[in-house]
Write a protein that holds these residues in place. Structure first.
Motif, PDB file in Angstrom:
ATOM      1  N   GLU A   1      47.043  43.212  41.799  1.00 14.18           N
ATOM      2  CA  GLU A   1      45.899  42.112  41.836  1.00 14.18           C
ATOM      3  C   GLU A   1      44.920  42.816  40.715  1.00 14.18           C
ATOM      4  OE1 GLU A   1      46.387  39.640  45.847  1.00 14.18           O
ATOM      5  OE2 GLU A   1      45.199  41.386  45.851  1.00 14.18           O
ATOM      6  N   ARG A   2      44.504  43.875  40.880  1.00 21.15           N
ATOM      7  CA  ARG A   2      43.218  44.376  40.280  1.00 21.15           C
ATOM      8  C   ARG A   2      43.661  44.787  38.735  1.00 21.15           C
ATOM      9  NH1 ARG A   2      44.126  49.195  43.571  1.00 21.15           N
ATOM     10  NH2 ARG A   2      44.536  50.716  42.145  1.00 21.15           N
ATOM     11  N   THR A   3      44.818  45.169  38.421  1.00 22.29           N
ATOM     12  CA  THR A   3      45.184  45.661  37.115  1.00 22.29           C
ATOM     13  C   THR A   3      45.645  44.508  36.202  1.00 22.29           C
ATOM     14  OG1 THR A   3      46.006  47.582  38.126  1.00 22.29           O
ATOM     15  CG2 THR A   3      46.702  47.264  35.924  1.00 22.29           C
ATOM     16  N   PHE A   4      46.396  43.596  36.847  1.00 17.25           N
ATOM     17  CA  PHE A   4      46.912  42.467  35.899  1.00 17.25           C
ATOM     18  C   PHE A   4      46.232  40.877  36.311  1.00 17.25           C
ATOM     19  CE2 PHE A   4      50.536  45.524  36.156  1.00 17.25           C
ATOM     20  CZ  PHE A   4      50.431  45.996  34.886  1.00 17.25           C
ATOM     21  N   GLU A   5      45.090  40.892  37.581  1.00 12.63           N
ATOM     22  CA  GLU A   5      44.778  39.767  37.561  1.00 12.63           C
ATOM     23  C   GLU A   5      45.738  38.727  38.221  1.00 12.63           C
ATOM     24  OE1 GLU A   5      42.147  38.527  34.385  1.00 12.63           O
ATOM     25  OE2 GLU A   5      41.237  40.477  34.597  1.00 12.63           O
ATOM     26  N   LEU A   6      46.669  39.063  39.121  1.00 13.68           N
ATOM     27  CA  LEU A   6      47.705  38.225  39.609  1.00 13.68           C
ATOM     28  C   LEU A   6      47.313  38.060  41.075  1.00 13.68           C
ATOM     29  CD1 LEU A   6      50.996  39.937  38.188  1.00 13.68           C
ATOM     30  CD2 LEU A   6      49.998  38.140  37.313  1.00 13.68           C
ATOM     31  N   THR A   7      47.956  36.740  41.570  1.00 13.02           N
ATOM     32  CA  THR A   7      47.480  36.589  42.917  1.00 13.02           C
ATOM     33  C   THR A   7      48.879  36.447  43.680  1.00 13.02           C
ATOM     34  OG1 THR A   7      45.575  35.211  41.981  1.00 13.02           O
ATOM     35  CG2 THR A   7      46.347  34.749  44.099  1.00 13.02           C
TER      36      THR A   7
END
Ligand code: V0V
Ligand code: CO
Length: 142
Positions: free
Chosen positions: A23-29
């Motif tokens: 989540e924090r590295t690739f901005e995935l949810t």
């Protein structure tokens, strides 16, 4: 036969820690989480893209115990890519066709997969060392 890459499955020791990293590295949810007793996993799906025939995802997998497919994989190889899953329109039909071409099927019949999908696995030794999953997305609600 293959419409898209549905997901890449990644084996990990600590699901919550890996979710936080992605989540924090690739901005995935995270869009879905499930404990699948039959497959011996606790898993989370992180959406990459959405499409008409179904989306594409990263699937993070934590084993429910050491004597499970992902538990044995972690003990032997450590964390990393565990499988690649391809979207197919009809998993039962795809199994028949692929099995007829000499590839060993790990599932003769589709099983329950993430987010209401039907899934089946092909033996990695017959697919160039890659554990391969077939995924049929559930019909879309209108
Ligand atoms: C094992 N091998 C692999 C592998 N796992 N090769 C590539 N990728 C993998 N993930 C190799 C292993 O190194 C051995 O080769 C050989 O296959 C036999 O493996 P084993 O150590 O005897 O391990 P087992 O007894 O766990 O059997 C492996 C298989 C098993 C693939 C047959 O893991 C299986 O049935 N998997 C399908 C179900 C699954 O993985 N479920 C979890 C994901 P050497 O060392 O002899 O050369 S669930 C999921 O994705 C869901 C719910 C979803 O998407 O919705
Ligand atoms: Co999977």
């Amino acid at each position: 036969m293959f419409m898209r890459i549905d997901h890449v499955g990644i084996a990990c020791h600590d699901l919550e820690e890996k979710i936080a990293f992605f989540e924090r590295t690739f901005e995935l949810t995270v869009v879905a989480r499930e404990v699948n007793e039959e497959q011996g996993v606790k898993e989370a799906m992180l959406r990459i893209a959405d499409g008409e025939g179904g989306g594409s995802y990263i699937q993070l997998l934590e084993p429910l115990g050491p004597d499970t497919p992902v538990g044995r994989f972690l003990a032997k190889r450590g964390e990393g890519v565990h499988h690649v899953a391809f979207g197919v329109p009809d998993v039962e039909a795809a199994l028949g066709e692929i099995g007829g071409r000499g590839v060993r099927l790990l599932d003769e019949k589709p099983r329950h997969g993430s987010m209401g999908s039907s899934i089946a696995f092909l033996h990695p030794k017959d697919v160039g060392g890659m554990l391969t999953e077939l995924v049929q997305a559930p019909p879309r609600r209108l």
